[in-house]
Write an enzyme that holds these catalytic residues in place. Structure first.
Site, PDB file in Angstrom:
ATOM      1  CB  CYS B 134      -0.994   0.007   1.155  1.00 26.90           C
ATOM      2  SG  CYS B 134      -0.233  -0.242   2.749  1.00 26.90           S
ATOM      3  CB  SER B 386      39.596 -16.056  36.668  1.00 22.13           C
ATOM      4  OG  SER B 386      40.544 -15.274  35.985  1.00 22.13           O
ATOM      5  CG  ASP B 429      57.451  -8.986  33.126  1.00 18.40           C
ATOM      6  OD1 ASP B 429      57.805  -8.197  32.230  1.00 18.40           O
ATOM      7  OD2 ASP B 429      56.375  -8.872  33.754  1.00 18.40           O
ATOM      8  CB  THR B 446      55.329  -4.301  35.110  1.00 18.88           C
ATOM      9  OG1 THR B 446      55.873  -5.098  34.066  1.00 18.88           O
ATOM     10  CG2 THR B 446      55.020  -2.922  34.606  1.00 18.88           C
ATOM     11  N   GLY B 473      46.182  -8.758  31.270  1.00 14.38           N
ATOM     12  CA  GLY B 473      45.190  -8.867  32.334  1.00 14.38           C
ATOM     13  C   GLY B 473      45.163  -7.610  33.161  1.00 14.38           C
ATOM     14  CG  ASP B 491      39.167 -14.855  32.007  1.00 14.82           C
ATOM     15  OD1 ASP B 491      39.511 -15.890  31.428  1.00 14.82           O
ATOM     16  OD2 ASP B 491      39.684 -14.407  33.040  1.00 14.82           O
TER      17      ASP B 491
END
Ligand code: SF4
Ligand code: SF4
Lengths: 133, 497
Positions: B134, B386, B429, B446, B473, B491
């Site tokens: 339409c 975690s 490291d 670090t 992380g 994760d």
């Protein structure tokens, strides 16, 4: 009385003591608003605080020392019809160039203006503009 | 207080030309001089008003059906390249003040489209619909003016907002906010509101202003249609929702605006007549700028709760100078007193000339407050972290290597006895220690600029840090900086899904 000028010195003609020297010699006050240094020239925007006659004499000395001088008319424009008198510019102005009138409208006095551009950049309805450059 | 006149009485006096109208500014003087009782006897109506940035504003537009028909609803609508809402029926849209042009960005927004409409300028329409049986047309474009629209109805969900905070900036850099630019080191103070002439300060308990109240809206006639969003009358932060016919509005009272580096908004001049039905109402209209308290906050902190810099009044703000500590700081209100005064005088004139009659509200505005911070359910760092594998700075690398194999991890959080984070140690490291001859954790870990996640930080924020600093992380810490866990990219990737 004050007159706005743009002064161009070719780099080789220019030393830092040049302008103070001319000021001392002529006895005319000159406020430097902005200085732009490029490898080839030094461009100074400033304000001559003197009457027309003294200002012209000052300009003549500048020219004699190798400058190209451009007299600036009104380089800021305020359009009161566009302004809604919101007041935003009033508190951003570092000088007393912008004040409220009794009826809360806003008044610009460009003799006080140091061309910081705060009002131009911030006016929400673009009622102030910079005509220079 | 018993009523001494009704709205019908007032309208009769408007009709007969006997009505006595005072602007809010005049009424303050009358109340101060003669007292509320006498003021109520002498004055029938007080006109109140504002001219300020009304950010929650916009207009419904109806284009009429094209032939063949297009279904814009569900598609996309652009007015001078500013997107308008396409979630209504086939030829209705809503243009909001803060929507930015896709081309000109901050220079031009919905607010400017509305101003251009009101001033009669031609507006470019581009619409993309989904072709149906339409409504076969997929795309439509062209120019129109406000006169070509069937309806152009302004509906503002939040108007006449009573009280805003005032803002300043303690930091050493300028910041751009909805109150404009705030200069560094308390360089200026910025605030909104017309203060004591603004409608809701003159009728704080909504005695007379209600649903159905006729108002002056941007040069035309409007109506209050309910309480506004963020309505919080108990804290003197009431607001109203209003509507009006855009076709009758005037550019003088409606201006599109850009707040530098912030966004677009609409200046609207609006006025509300307050019928003086009794002396309590007259007394309320006597409110003065020094009665209205305003807090100045430090806006350099982007959190919702900001540090209070000073408690002041509109009187001090309006003087243009505010004392903060030992300095005098320039203050300006982003609401135009000049135009607000023009609005209340204009409305006064309209009533006196018999062009504007008052209405009796059909329902009262609620005094209940509805203002809570946004509540969002989001995943926090602590939801996806975690257990951390930890070691101490004095551990030997030999022990850590053993731990690395045992726990199958290459990421250690180095902590002290109180579990405060001292550093991080990665397998990389440890590998470096072969070259540098380090033997202890502290030789190779670090310890500078350790990035951490707060436990209730949204994971998106943690993820951004991991990406930005290319980290393996992030230690998750509690409010005291003690380690609770570790979020790692791997994760996040599967847990967030
Ligand atoms: S910011 Fe612009 S509109 Fe506001 S008072 Fe200044 S010039 Fe006028
Ligand atoms: S440019 Fe700066 S100094 Fe000049 S009037 Fe504007 S705000 Fe004031």
């Amino acid at each position: 009385m004050s007159k706005r000028v743009l002064v161009f010195f070719p780099s080789k003609e220019y030393t830092e003591s040049l302008v103070p020297e001319i000021v001392l010699k002529s006895g005319t006050i000159f406020n430097t608003i902005k200085t732009e240094v490029t490898p080839t020239q030094v461009k100074i925007m400033g304000e001559i605080k003197a009457n027309e006659e003294k200002a012209q004499e000052f300009i003549r000395i500048l020219k004699r020392r190798g400058a190209v001088v451009k007299e600036l008319g009104l380089i800021m424009r305020f359009d009161p019809d566009k302004c809604v008198a919101c007041g935003m510019c009033v508190s951003l102005c570092p000088t007393d160039a912008i004040t409220f009138n009794k009826d809360f409208s806003v008044r610009y006095d460009f003799d006080e203006c140091v061309l910081c551009m705060n009002c131009v950049k911030n006016c929400p309805v673009k009622a102030v503009s910079y005509l220079g450059d | 207080m018993p009523d001494i006149r009704s709205i019908d009485d007032i309208n009769k006096r408007i009709r007969s030309g006997e009505v006595v109208v005072a602007t809010a500014l005049e009424m303050k003087e009358i109340v101060a001089e003669k007292g509320a009782e006498r003021a109520a006897k002498e004055v029938d109506v007080v006109t109140t008003g504002t001219f300020g940035m009304t950010t929650s504003s916009g207009a419904f537009l109806n284009f009429g059906h094209s032939d063949p028909q297009i279904k814009m609803g569900g598609g996309e609508v652009l007015l001078n390249d500013v997107p308008a809402y396409a979630g209504l029926s086939s030829v209705d849209t809503y243009i909001g003040a803060t929507q930015l042009s896709k081309v000109h960005k901050l220079e031009y927004g919905g607010a400017h489209v509305i101003e251009d409409l009101v001033s009669g300028k031609s507006i470019n329409l581009k619409a993309y619909g989904s072709a149906t049986q339409c409504h076969p047309i997929k795309e439509i474009g062209g120019e129109f003016t406000i006169g070509d629209l069937n309806q152009a109805i302004m509906v503002n969900p939040r108007s006449f907002y009573q009280r805003y905070n005032a803002a300043t900036n303690s930091s050493d850099a300028p910041i751009c906010t909805y109150l404009g630019t705030l200069l560094p080191n308390f360089g200026n103070v910025s605030y909104f509101s017309a203060g004591s002439i603004s409608p809701l300060y003159n009728d704080p308990t909504f005695e007379t202003i209600g649903i159905g109240t006729r108002i002056f809206l941007a040069g035309g006639i409007g109506y209050v249609i309910g309480e506004g969003t963020l309505h919080n009358p108990k804290a003197m932060c009431g607001s109203l929702m209003v509507k009006g016919d855009l076709k009758k509005m005037k550019q003088r009272y409606l201006r599109g605006a850009t707040i530098a580096n912030y966004g677009t908004t609409l200046f609207i001049g609006a006025g509300v007549p307050i019928p003086v039905l009794n002396s309590t109402i007259a007394k309320n209209c006597g409110v003065r700028d020094d009665d209205i308290k305003v807090n100045i906050y430090d806006y350099h902190i982007p959190t919702r709760v900001k540090p209070l810099v000073k408690k002041t009044t509109y009187k001090e703000l309006r003087s243009g100078k505010v004392v903060i500590g030992d300095r005098t700081v320039k203050a300006s209100g982003l609401s135009s007193m000049k135009m607000a005064v023009e609005v209340i005088e204009k409305l006064k004139g309209m009533i006196e000339e018999g062009e504007f009659f008052l209405t009796k509200p059909v329902e009262r505005i609620t005094m209940e407050s509805m203002m809570r911070p946004m509540k969002l359910v989001y995943v926090k760092a602590s939801d996806v972290m975690s257990a951390p594998v930890t070691c101490s700075a004095d551990d030997s690398l030999k022990d850590v290597e053993r731990l690395m194999l045992e726990k199958k991890t290459g990421y250690f959080v180095v902590i002290d006895k109180q579990r405060h984070v001292q550093g991080v140690l990665t397998s990389w490291d440890i590998a470096k220690s072969i070259v540098t001859n380090g033997t202890k954790v502290k030789d190779v870990m670090t310890s500078q600029n350790i990035k951490t996640s707060r436990k209730d930080e949204p994971v998106e924020v943690s993820m951004r840090k991991l990406e930005q600093y290319r980290l393996r992380g992030l230690p998750v810490v509690d409010d005291e900086g003690k380690v609770l866990g570790v979020v790692r990219m791997q994760d996040l990737k599967h847990k967030v899904k």
